[in-house]
Design a protein around this motif. Sequence first.
Motif, PDB file in Angstrom:
ATOM      1  N   VAL B  70       2.211  25.930 -21.778  1.00 55.43           N
ATOM      2  CA  VAL B  70       2.755  26.985 -22.704  1.00 55.43           C
ATOM      3  C   VAL B  70       3.009  26.407 -24.135  1.00 55.43           C
ATOM      4  N   ASP B  71       2.226  27.012 -24.853  1.00 57.13           N
ATOM      5  CA  ASP B  71       2.361  26.612 -26.035  1.00 57.13           C
ATOM      6  C   ASP B  71       2.614  27.132 -27.341  1.00 57.13           C
ATOM      7  N   ILE B  72       3.493  26.799 -28.268  1.00 60.37           N
ATOM      8  CA  ILE B  72       3.954  27.950 -29.844  1.00 60.37           C
ATOM      9  C   ILE B  72       2.936  27.749 -30.713  1.00 60.37           C
ATOM     10  N   GLY B  73       1.845  26.297 -30.652  1.00 62.70           N
ATOM     11  CA  GLY B  73       0.929  26.705 -31.799  1.00 62.70           C
ATOM     12  C   GLY B  73       1.474  25.638 -32.012  1.00 62.70           C
ATOM     13  N   THR B  74       1.509  23.985 -31.372  1.00 67.30           N
ATOM     14  CA  THR B  74       1.786  22.893 -31.788  1.00 67.30           C
ATOM     15  C   THR B  74       0.668  21.745 -32.110  1.00 67.30           C
ATOM     16  N   GLY B  75       0.393  20.979 -32.961  1.00 69.36           N
ATOM     17  CA  GLY B  75      -0.483  20.520 -33.519  1.00 69.36           C
ATOM     18  C   GLY B  75      -1.296  19.911 -34.253  1.00 69.36           C
ATOM     19  N   SER B  76      -2.151  19.627 -34.026  1.00 67.67           N
ATOM     20  CA  SER B  76      -2.841  19.422 -35.875  1.00 67.67           C
ATOM     21  C   SER B  76      -2.380  20.434 -37.259  1.00 67.67           C
ATOM     22  N   THR B  77      -1.438  18.779 -37.206  1.00 66.54           N
ATOM     23  CA  THR B  77      -0.437  18.780 -38.550  1.00 66.54           C
ATOM     24  C   THR B  77      -1.501  17.867 -39.762  1.00 66.54           C
ATOM     25  N   PRO B  78      -1.098  18.194 -40.916  1.00 71.11           N
ATOM     26  CA  PRO B  78      -1.866  16.984 -41.549  1.00 71.11           C
ATOM     27  C   PRO B  78      -1.809  16.118 -41.951  1.00 71.11           C
ATOM     28  N   LEU B  79      -2.646  15.252 -41.840  1.00 69.36           N
ATOM     29  CA  LEU B  79      -2.486  13.768 -43.156  1.00 69.36           C
ATOM     30  C   LEU B  79      -3.076  13.563 -43.308  1.00 69.36           C
ATOM     31  N   VAL B  80      -2.081  13.890 -45.071  1.00 71.13           N
ATOM     32  CA  VAL B  80      -2.189  13.682 -46.285  1.00 71.13           C
ATOM     33  C   VAL B  80      -2.391  11.974 -46.250  1.00 71.13           C
ATOM     34  N   ARG B  81      -3.532  11.577 -47.347  1.00 69.92           N
ATOM     35  CA  ARG B  81      -3.061  10.606 -48.329  1.00 69.92           C
ATOM     36  C   ARG B  81      -2.841  11.106 -49.111  1.00 69.92           C
ATOM     37  N   ALA B  82      -1.663   9.228 -49.178  1.00 68.73           N
ATOM     38  CA  ALA B  82      -0.058   9.049 -50.335  1.00 68.73           C
ATOM     39  C   ALA B  82      -0.624   8.549 -51.076  1.00 68.73           C
ATOM     40  N   ASP B  83      -1.543   8.741 -52.358  1.00 65.80           N
ATOM     41  CA  ASP B  83      -1.613   7.772 -53.070  1.00 65.80           C
ATOM     42  C   ASP B  83      -0.380   7.987 -54.312  1.00 65.80           C
ATOM     43  N   ARG B  84      -0.178   9.132 -54.652  1.00 68.96           N
ATOM     44  CA  ARG B  84       1.105   8.794 -55.582  1.00 68.96           C
ATOM     45  C   ARG B  84       2.059   8.188 -55.082  1.00 68.96           C
ATOM     46  N   LEU B  85       2.839   7.981 -53.585  1.00 67.83           N
ATOM     47  CA  LEU B  85       3.579   7.550 -52.593  1.00 67.83           C
ATOM     48  C   LEU B  85       3.525   6.239 -53.285  1.00 67.83           C
ATOM     49  N   GLY B  86       2.331   5.482 -52.669  1.00 65.03           N
ATOM     50  CA  GLY B  86       1.436   4.138 -52.622  1.00 65.03           C
ATOM     51  C   GLY B  86       0.992   3.524 -53.712  1.00 65.03           C
ATOM     52  N   GLY B  87       1.243   4.390 -54.487  1.00 66.64           N
ATOM     53  CA  GLY B  87       1.235   3.782 -56.019  1.00 66.64           C
ATOM     54  C   GLY B  87       2.355   2.945 -56.541  1.00 66.64           C
ATOM     55  N   GLU B  88       4.205   4.290 -55.922  1.00 68.10           N
ATOM     56  CA  GLU B  88       4.839   4.138 -56.316  1.00 68.10           C
ATOM     57  C   GLU B  88       5.564   2.632 -55.734  1.00 68.10           C
ATOM     58  N   LEU B  89       4.793   2.709 -54.206  1.00 63.08           N
ATOM     59  CA  LEU B  89       5.840   1.261 -53.042  1.00 63.08           C
ATOM     60  C   LEU B  89       4.338   0.378 -53.292  1.00 63.08           C
ATOM     61  N   GLY B  90       3.147  -0.066 -54.010  1.00 61.86           N
ATOM     62  CA  GLY B  90       2.139  -1.095 -53.826  1.00 61.86           C
ATOM     63  C   GLY B  90       1.452  -0.531 -52.485  1.00 61.86           C
ATOM     64  N   LEU B  91       1.096   0.446 -52.780  1.00 60.83           N
ATOM     65  CA  LEU B  91       0.517   0.336 -51.484  1.00 60.83           C
ATOM     66  C   LEU B  91      -0.663   1.072 -51.605  1.00 60.83           C
ATOM     67  N   ASP B  92      -2.166   0.431 -51.122  1.00 60.31           N
ATOM     68  CA  ASP B  92      -3.260   1.143 -51.579  1.00 60.31           C
ATOM     69  C   ASP B  92      -3.449   2.301 -50.058  1.00 60.31           C
ATOM     70  N   GLU B  93      -3.525   1.832 -49.157  1.00 62.20           N
ATOM     71  CA  GLU B  93      -4.094   2.954 -48.134  1.00 62.20           C
ATOM     72  C   GLU B  93      -2.707   3.868 -47.570  1.00 62.20           C
ATOM     73  N   LEU B  94      -2.267   4.046 -48.206  1.00 60.35           N
ATOM     74  CA  LEU B  94      -0.867   5.082 -47.857  1.00 60.35           C
ATOM     75  C   LEU B  94      -1.477   6.750 -47.280  1.00 60.35           C
ATOM     76  N   TYR B  95      -0.997   6.639 -46.064  1.00 60.26           N
ATOM     77  CA  TYR B  95      -0.860   8.355 -45.219  1.00 60.26           C
ATOM     78  C   TYR B  95      -0.257   8.887 -44.987  1.00 60.26           C
ATOM     79  N   ILE B  96       0.503   9.925 -44.762  1.00 63.61           N
ATOM     80  CA  ILE B  96       1.667  10.023 -44.390  1.00 63.61           C
ATOM     81  C   ILE B  96       0.781  11.998 -42.921  1.00 63.61           C
ATOM     82  N   LYS B  97       2.005  11.248 -41.632  1.00 64.04           N
ATOM     83  CA  LYS B  97       1.883  12.505 -41.133  1.00 64.04           C
ATOM     84  C   LYS B  97       2.801  13.681 -41.172  1.00 64.04           C
ATOM     85  N   ASN B  98       2.346  14.750 -41.653  1.00 64.77           N
ATOM     86  CA  ASN B  98       3.690  15.496 -41.976  1.00 64.77           C
ATOM     87  C   ASN B  98       3.517  16.280 -40.740  1.00 64.77           C
ATOM     88  N   ASP B  99       4.156  15.991 -39.769  1.00 62.24           N
ATOM     89  CA  ASP B  99       4.502  16.558 -39.110  1.00 62.24           C
ATOM     90  C   ASP B  99       5.906  17.603 -38.488  1.00 62.24           C
TER      91      ASP B  99
END
Lengths: 80, 408
Positions: B70-99
């Motif tokens: 039973v599938d309504i089209g779930t998954g394969s959501t973006p994993l985005v590189r978050a350079d701007r947020l990472g810059g704010e927080l002092g993290l060089d390798e930050l990703y957001i899994k946008n579920d």
Amino acid sequence: MVKRQVMFTFPEKLIKEPIIYNLGRQFSIVTNIRRADVSEDKGWVVLELEGAEADIERGIAWVTSRGVRVDPIIGDIVEG
Amino acid sequence: MSYARALHCRKCGREYPVEARSLCESCLSPLDVSYDYQAMAKVVSRRKLAKQPLGMWRYKDLLPVSGAVVDIGTGSTPLVRADRLGGELGLDELYIKNDCLNPTYSFKDRPVSVAVTKAREFGFDTLACASTGNLAASVAAHAAKAKMKAYVFVPADVEPGKLVGAAIYNPVLVTVNGNYDDVNRLCARLVERYNWGFININLRPYYAEGSKTLSYEVVEQLGWRAPDCVVYPAASGLSFTRIWKGLEELAMLGLIEQPVNTHMYLTQAAGSSPIVNAFHSGSLHVNPVKPDTIAKSLAIGNPANGNYALMVVSQSGGGACAVTDEEILDGVKLLAQTEGIFAEPAGGVVIASLKKLAASGVIKKNELTVAFITGAGPRTQEIVSDIVHPFIVEPNLESFEKVVGVRV
Ligand SMILES: Cc1ncc(COP(=O)(O)O)c(C=O)c1O
Ligand SMILES: [Zn+2]
């Protein structure tokens, strides 16, 4: 007769009271303690209650009214 | 074919057939799906997975399901590189899994898709769940798709957007006068009385498994490597444990390096942080609390899997962090205004916690960190309505320049 698994969490002021004993006596419920950790200031007990459904209902309502938190067992409880 | 072998008691090891059951009879501990990993390893490979269609069911061989799903089209959501947020927080390798980008706007579609598929296999015609809001929407949507009946139970004070978000799929929607823990108390009674597939009670072992696809996806999207750090929000703590289980399975199957070196960080709202409290007091028992927070989707006072979640934290060398409602709101705004992603408060919990963990040096600058955003913002938009103060102009140039122009 039904069985119900529950967790009681006792506030400090009730630790020393014989709540489980009274629950069993007053409501004709068999109380079977499966796991527990009780210290000076707080405590929790996982137990199985067995009795007539209406008695268990009234018993849980009474325990709750005394100030004990009653939660169903759905997931994990601490080891030991 | 399914490689699920049995339901296995984590505590005493007793096994049960693959059926609708969530607790061990002899010790009252939760049951997990266990698999024949040797047989699974023979059919699963990076190359074969890469050829599967997009969506969570590309990982079907690692899930406890054999037939039609039973599938309504779930998954394969973006994993985005978050350079701007990472810059704010002092993290060089930050990703957001946008579920947020699942059909019902939260990660819950993953576990629910598995649980509803099993419910249908087991012959249930009615589904039910106790929910803080997101689960209700997902269960109702899957019931619609599967042509099943659904009873969904939520606390009476759930956000209006969450009510509409569930009601639109036409379930029997029940609001319970009380908090989530009261909803749960009621549902624990109902499961004894009615022959329903309760997604997060008697179907809990299967429901749990769906969340593993979050870590499978992240690993594949990172080019088959596990993150150094995971930051994830917890209510019952169940899905947090499955992120870890998913990583361990990939290592066991030889798809990533062994051992898994990911540090798992569990986050909660300070107004409902029983698991974080236990972590800080060094206890493995989670003392229930009475929740009071704007992060209502995470407001569970008696987390069913708090103990297991704590074990994952310690086993992975991770940590736990709680943040105030004010920090949560700032977190929601920061994510939106740096990465263009509008999350619900659970996402604010993650971002605000990430900020703290980075600032205190717990998560280091060069560590590859994935922050999981598990639910979308629009259904809880009233919490940030103070953000709206538009310029009001007449439809002519003069008015625009008078009101806004000076600032151009
Ligand atoms: C948006 C969101 N994130 C995370 C969670 C955490 O779920 P769990 O119960 O697996 O800890 C929930 C649960 O309702 C949720 O709605
Ligand atoms: Zn057992």
